[in-house]
Design a protein around this motif. Structure first.
Motif, PDB file in Angstrom:
ATOM      1  N   ARG A 195      45.366  39.318  37.465  1.00  0.00           N
ATOM      2  CA  ARG A 195      45.582  40.465  38.364  1.00  0.00           C
ATOM      3  C   ARG A 195      45.922  41.742  37.592  1.00  0.00           C
ATOM      4  O   ARG A 195      45.355  42.799  37.858  1.00  0.00           O
ATOM      5  N   ARG A 196      46.846  41.644  36.666  1.00  0.00           N
ATOM      6  CA  ARG A 196      47.236  42.832  35.886  1.00  0.00           C
ATOM      7  C   ARG A 196      46.022  43.467  35.209  1.00  0.00           C
ATOM      8  O   ARG A 196      45.868  44.687  35.179  1.00  0.00           O
ATOM      9  N   ASP A 229      43.578  45.045  37.766  1.00  0.00           N
ATOM     10  CA  ASP A 229      44.077  46.332  38.253  1.00  0.00           C
ATOM     11  C   ASP A 229      43.891  47.437  37.228  1.00  0.00           C
ATOM     12  O   ASP A 229      43.473  48.541  37.562  1.00  0.00           O
ATOM     13  N   ASP A 230      44.224  47.151  35.980  1.00  0.00           N
ATOM     14  CA  ASP A 230      44.141  48.170  34.934  1.00  0.00           C
ATOM     15  C   ASP A 230      44.059  47.509  33.562  1.00  0.00           C
ATOM     16  O   ASP A 230      45.080  47.161  32.980  1.00  0.00           O
ATOM     17  N   VAL A 240      37.242  41.778  36.528  1.00  0.00           N
ATOM     18  CA  VAL A 240      37.383  41.831  37.995  1.00  0.00           C
ATOM     19  C   VAL A 240      36.550  40.736  38.646  1.00  0.00           C
ATOM     20  O   VAL A 240      37.004  40.082  39.590  1.00  0.00           O
ATOM     21  N   TYR A 266      38.467  37.552  38.287  1.00  0.00           N
ATOM     22  CA  TYR A 266      39.611  37.618  39.201  1.00  0.00           C
ATOM     23  C   TYR A 266      39.171  37.234  40.624  1.00  0.00           C
ATOM     24  O   TYR A 266      39.835  36.442  41.296  1.00  0.00           O
ATOM     25  N   ALA A 314      39.941  42.216  46.085  1.00  0.00           N
ATOM     26  CA  ALA A 314      39.808  43.624  45.715  1.00  0.00           C
ATOM     27  C   ALA A 314      39.992  44.466  46.969  1.00  0.00           C
ATOM     28  O   ALA A 314      39.134  44.446  47.851  1.00  0.00           O
ATOM     29  N   SER A 373      41.251  50.340  47.627  1.00  0.00           N
ATOM     30  CA  SER A 373      41.674  51.206  46.530  1.00  0.00           C
ATOM     31  C   SER A 373      41.060  50.745  45.207  1.00  0.00           C
ATOM     32  O   SER A 373      40.567  51.564  44.421  1.00  0.00           O
ATOM     33  N   MET A 374      41.083  49.438  44.954  1.00  0.00           N
ATOM     34  CA  MET A 374      40.499  48.908  43.726  1.00  0.00           C
ATOM     35  C   MET A 374      38.992  49.156  43.696  1.00  0.00           C
ATOM     36  O   MET A 374      38.445  49.573  42.670  1.00  0.00           O
ATOM     37  N   HIS A 381      38.281  52.816  42.973  1.00  0.00           N
ATOM     38  CA  HIS A 381      38.590  53.109  41.575  1.00  0.00           C
ATOM     39  C   HIS A 381      37.479  52.588  40.653  1.00  0.00           C
ATOM     40  O   HIS A 381      37.014  53.306  39.756  1.00  0.00           O
TER      41      HIS A 381
END
Length: 187
Positions: free
Chosen positions: A101-102, A105-106, A120, A123, A130, A133-134, A137
């Motif tokens: 997850r970390r 996200d980034d 991703v 994940y 997702a 927002s993800m 982005h």
């Protein structure tokens, strides 16, 4: 030899010969134990074999921590490779959506477009979600790397002028996993 035979097969050529198919069972081609250091080699061979219709032996996996970008990328490669080989049941218990997850996200500024798409996707394959927002982005990040002369629908690896098929494939596969929400797939 295996990669070339698999490429010819996927382009409509003959099935792998007995000798080429035997490479899919050999430990020098398809490592029987996957580590963070050999997972890319394993994934490439597994993909070549399974795309050519040849099964591979079920691997064992050595545990590694997912505490830096390189190890997160290795973990994502493992998840996607197991999925490609229809061996999702071999995913080790320590490798979960929460573990990635970390990184989903980034992944940080050193992550390439390919890394972002691969992490991703892994994940999501592990049951992650997702949110809007993800997705927004990711879409904006990937759009900045879309297109090169004569190939407007392909993706550049980073700030390079030329497009890259590996990066494009990773973005397209992620877009499929996200039900085309990225808008990355050609119409």
């Amino acid at each position: 030899r295996l990669t070339l035979a698999a490429l010819k097969h996927s382009a409509g050529g003959a099935p792998l010969s007995r000798q080429e198919a035997a490479l899919c069972q050999g430990p020098s081609t398809v490592p029987p134990t996957i580590t963070a250091d050999n997972v890319v080699t394993w994934q490439r061979a597994a993909w070549d074999c399974t795309e050519s219709g040849v099964s591979i032996p079920a691997p064992s996996v050595t545990r590694w921590s997912v505490d830096d970008l390189e190890r997160a990328q290795a973990a994502a490669t493992l998840v996607v490779g197991l999925h490609q080989a229809s061996q999702e049941d071999r995913t080790p218990g320590w490798l979960t959506a929460d573990a990635l997850r970390r990184w989903a996200d980034d992944p940080g500024p050193r992550a390439s477009v390919y890394d972002r798409a691969l992490i991703v996707r892994a994940y999501l394959l592990l049951g992650g979600h997702a949110d809007d927002s993800m997705v927004r982005h990711l879409a904006s990040q990937f759009m900045a790397h879309r297109g090169c002369p004569g190939l407007p629908g392909l993706y550049r690896p980073d700030d390079e002028p030329g497009c890259d098929l590996k990066t494009t494939w990773a973005v397209w596969e992620l877009d499929k996993a996200l039900d085309r929400k990225l808008g990355a797939l050609p119409s």
